[in-house]
Design a protein around this motif. Sequence first.
Motif, short mmCIF file in Angstrom:
data_model
loop_
_atom_site.label_atom_id
_atom_site.label_comp_id
_atom_site.label_asym_id
_atom_site.label_seq_id
_atom_site.Cartn_x
_atom_site.Cartn_y
_atom_site.Cartn_z
N ASN A 28 0.83 -1.20 0.00
CA ASN A 28 0.00 0.00 0.00
C ASN A 28 0.86 1.25 0.00
O ASN A 28 2.09 1.17 -0.06
CB ASN A 28 -0.97 -0.01 1.20
N GLU A 32 1.74 3.11 2.25
CA GLU A 32 2.64 3.16 3.39
C GLU A 32 3.79 2.16 3.27
O GLU A 32 4.65 2.07 4.14
CB GLU A 32 1.86 2.89 4.67
N LYS A 86 3.47 -1.12 3.25
CA LYS A 86 3.20 -2.37 3.96
C LYS A 86 2.58 -3.40 3.02
O LYS A 86 1.80 -3.06 2.14
CB LYS A 86 2.25 -2.11 5.14
N VAL A 131 4.80 13.27 -0.18
CA VAL A 131 4.24 12.01 0.31
C VAL A 131 4.46 10.89 -0.71
O VAL A 131 4.90 9.79 -0.37
CB VAL A 131 2.73 12.17 0.62
N PHE A 152 7.06 7.52 -0.64
CA PHE A 152 6.58 6.17 -0.93
C PHE A 152 7.50 5.48 -1.94
O PHE A 152 7.89 4.32 -1.77
CB PHE A 152 5.15 6.23 -1.45
N LYS A 158 11.03 4.82 -0.27
CA LYS A 158 10.96 3.78 0.76
C LYS A 158 10.93 2.39 0.14
O LYS A 158 11.51 1.44 0.67
CB LYS A 158 9.74 4.01 1.65
#
Length: 214
Positions: A7, A9, A11, A138, A142, A145
Amino acid sequence: MKIEVINIEGKKTDSVELSDKLFMLKPNKNVIQEVVSWQANHLKPRKAKTKQRNEITGSTAKIYAQKGTGGARHSSRKAPIFVGGGVAHGPKGAVYKTKKLNKKVVKLGLIHLLSHKKNANSLFVVEDFKNEIKKTKVFNNFLQKNKLKDSLIISDKNSTSKIIKSARNIPNLKIVEQSGANIYDLLKFKNVVFTTTSLKLLQDRLSKWKNLIH
């Protein structure tokens, strides 16, 4: 074969099924090269245009006598040898030879390249974006990361509307809808990222051509 879904985030939330006939082939480089050559041929602009001698406006009268002048023989001032005359062998605008390729081969090339991306661990799936992401920071976080910089995002129409504002200023990133997925963009970027909906739609569309795969 299944692939994990992440997702926004980062995860892992679920997994989706990948068709072995679309994503587990042994890539055929010759087919891929043929489709890339065809697509590049259609991307080339042909706007340059020069006038041939028959397109020059002016008199067609012979400029001086054929014989007796001691000079070379000439016809009208429209000849390419004169300033203001036509151009010999110049570009003729949009008239050029376009390469033709069977539609089935184009689809097959796309399938082989998708298999290559999967084999190279460069294929990812994210959840559909249900909420609008307004901040570029944001979306960029993502990507960083999850090590998804330099990516082609193949999205569904609804997800595209949610991320287009936040993603359009990020370098080395492009968003296309699944109907516009093409081999040229897939080669240009290191990673390819699907949304769950776009992956399903693409598999449904390409499965019609699975009889091509031996």
